[in-house]
Design a protein around this motif. Structure first.
Motif, short mmCIF file in Angstrom:
data_model
loop_
_atom_site.label_atom_id
_atom_site.label_comp_id
_atom_site.label_asym_id
_atom_site.label_seq_id
_atom_site.Cartn_x
_atom_site.Cartn_y
_atom_site.Cartn_z
N SER A 105 -40.99 43.89 50.47
CA SER A 105 -41.66 44.65 51.51
C SER A 105 -43.16 44.56 51.28
N ASP A 106 -43.90 44.43 52.34
CA ASP A 106 -45.34 44.25 52.24
C ASP A 106 -46.05 45.57 52.50
N ASP A 107 -45.99 46.47 51.51
CA ASP A 107 -46.63 47.78 51.64
C ASP A 107 -47.95 47.82 50.88
N GLN A 108 -48.59 46.67 50.74
CA GLN A 108 -49.81 46.57 49.96
C GLN A 108 -51.04 46.43 50.87
N SER A 109 -50.99 47.00 52.06
CA SER A 109 -52.07 46.81 53.03
C SER A 109 -53.39 47.43 52.56
N ASP A 110 -53.36 48.44 51.67
CA ASP A 110 -54.58 49.08 51.21
C ASP A 110 -55.16 48.41 49.97
N ARG A 111 -54.49 47.39 49.45
CA ARG A 111 -54.95 46.72 48.23
C ARG A 111 -55.86 45.55 48.60
N ILE A 112 -56.92 45.38 47.81
CA ILE A 112 -57.83 44.27 48.00
C ILE A 112 -57.74 43.38 46.76
N PHE A 113 -57.28 42.16 46.96
CA PHE A 113 -57.11 41.22 45.85
C PHE A 113 -58.37 40.39 45.66
N LEU A 114 -58.87 40.31 44.46
CA LEU A 114 -59.95 39.38 44.13
C LEU A 114 -59.37 38.02 43.78
N HIS A 115 -58.15 38.02 43.25
CA HIS A 115 -57.39 36.80 43.00
C HIS A 115 -55.92 37.14 43.16
N ARG A 116 -55.19 36.29 43.84
CA ARG A 116 -53.77 36.54 44.02
C ARG A 116 -52.99 35.30 43.58
N GLY A 117 -52.50 35.33 42.36
CA GLY A 117 -51.79 34.20 41.80
C GLY A 117 -50.30 34.43 41.63
N ILE A 118 -49.85 35.65 41.88
CA ILE A 118 -48.43 35.97 41.75
C ILE A 118 -47.78 35.80 43.12
N ALA A 119 -46.79 34.92 43.17
CA ALA A 119 -46.11 34.65 44.44
C ALA A 119 -45.34 35.88 44.90
N SER A 120 -45.46 36.18 46.18
CA SER A 120 -44.69 37.28 46.75
C SER A 120 -44.04 36.82 48.05
N ARG A 121 -43.50 35.64 48.01
CA ARG A 121 -42.88 35.09 49.21
C ARG A 121 -41.39 35.33 49.20
N GLN A 122 -40.80 35.25 50.37
CA GLN A 122 -39.36 35.40 50.46
C GLN A 122 -38.70 34.09 50.08
N PHE A 123 -37.43 34.17 49.72
CA PHE A 123 -36.71 32.97 49.34
C PHE A 123 -35.26 33.08 49.74
N GLN A 124 -34.63 31.92 49.79
CA GLN A 124 -33.18 31.84 49.97
C GLN A 124 -32.71 30.68 49.12
N LYS A 125 -31.75 30.95 48.25
CA LYS A 125 -31.20 29.94 47.34
C LYS A 125 -29.69 29.90 47.58
N ALA A 126 -29.14 28.71 47.76
CA ALA A 126 -27.71 28.56 48.04
C ALA A 126 -27.05 27.71 46.98
N PHE A 127 -25.85 28.12 46.59
CA PHE A 127 -25.03 27.41 45.61
C PHE A 127 -23.63 27.28 46.22
N VAL A 128 -23.07 26.09 46.21
CA VAL A 128 -21.73 25.87 46.74
C VAL A 128 -20.72 26.16 45.63
N LEU A 129 -19.75 27.01 45.95
CA LEU A 129 -18.73 27.41 44.98
C LEU A 129 -17.45 26.61 45.21
N ALA A 130 -16.85 26.15 44.14
CA ALA A 130 -15.56 25.45 44.23
C ALA A 130 -14.47 26.45 44.57
N ASP A 131 -13.36 25.96 45.08
CA ASP A 131 -12.21 26.82 45.32
C ASP A 131 -11.78 27.45 44.00
N GLY A 132 -11.49 28.72 44.03
CA GLY A 132 -11.06 29.42 42.83
C GLY A 132 -12.19 30.02 42.03
#
Length: 137
Positions: A76-103
């Protein structure tokens, strides 16, 4: 030279879904974020560990859709009142998929020290010997 489809080989009866599975896995991409490990915990257990530092438990979701384990993260992007002088920590969304075998099923998940651990277990099917009678015509 003619390309022979995997499911069309005469000795692989009923494996036509395997070719679709390989195509689906290839389409999932090579996105390296977030980094992850896959460990074999025992002969019938595995653990997927994703580095999810900065994500709270409520920012993460784990679903299984059509034998595909999907892990999503959205902060959630609730950091609207923060002012970054440097922003090196990723705060992006992601989706990772893994295919599962039967069983293979998800046994559980937990977060610990910025890591998301997803435990998988493989059920061992019973060996069944079936005798087929030959009918006389």
């Amino acid at each position: 030279m003619t390309k022979l489809a995997l499911g069309a080989h005469p000795f692989l009866l009923g494996f036509d879904q395997l070719e679709r599975l390989v195509e689906r896995t290839a389409k999932s991409g090579n996105d390296s974020y977030p980094p992850f490990n896959i460990e074999q915990a025992s002969d019938h257990a595995f653990r997927i560990t994703l580095a999810v530092a900065g994500f709270a438990e409520e920012d993460l979701s784990i679903t299984v859709e059509d034998r595909q384990l999907i892990v999503r993260g959205r902060q959630s992007d609730d950091q609207s009142d923060r002012i970054f002088l440097h922003r090196g920590i990723a705060s992006r969304q992601f989706q990772k998929a893994f295919v599962l075998a039967d069983g293979v099923d998800v046994a559980g998940a937990k977060t610990e020290n910025g890591l998301l651990h997803i435990d998988l277990k493989r059920s061992v099917p019973d060996t069944i010997v079936q005798t087929i009678e030959i009918n006389k015509s």
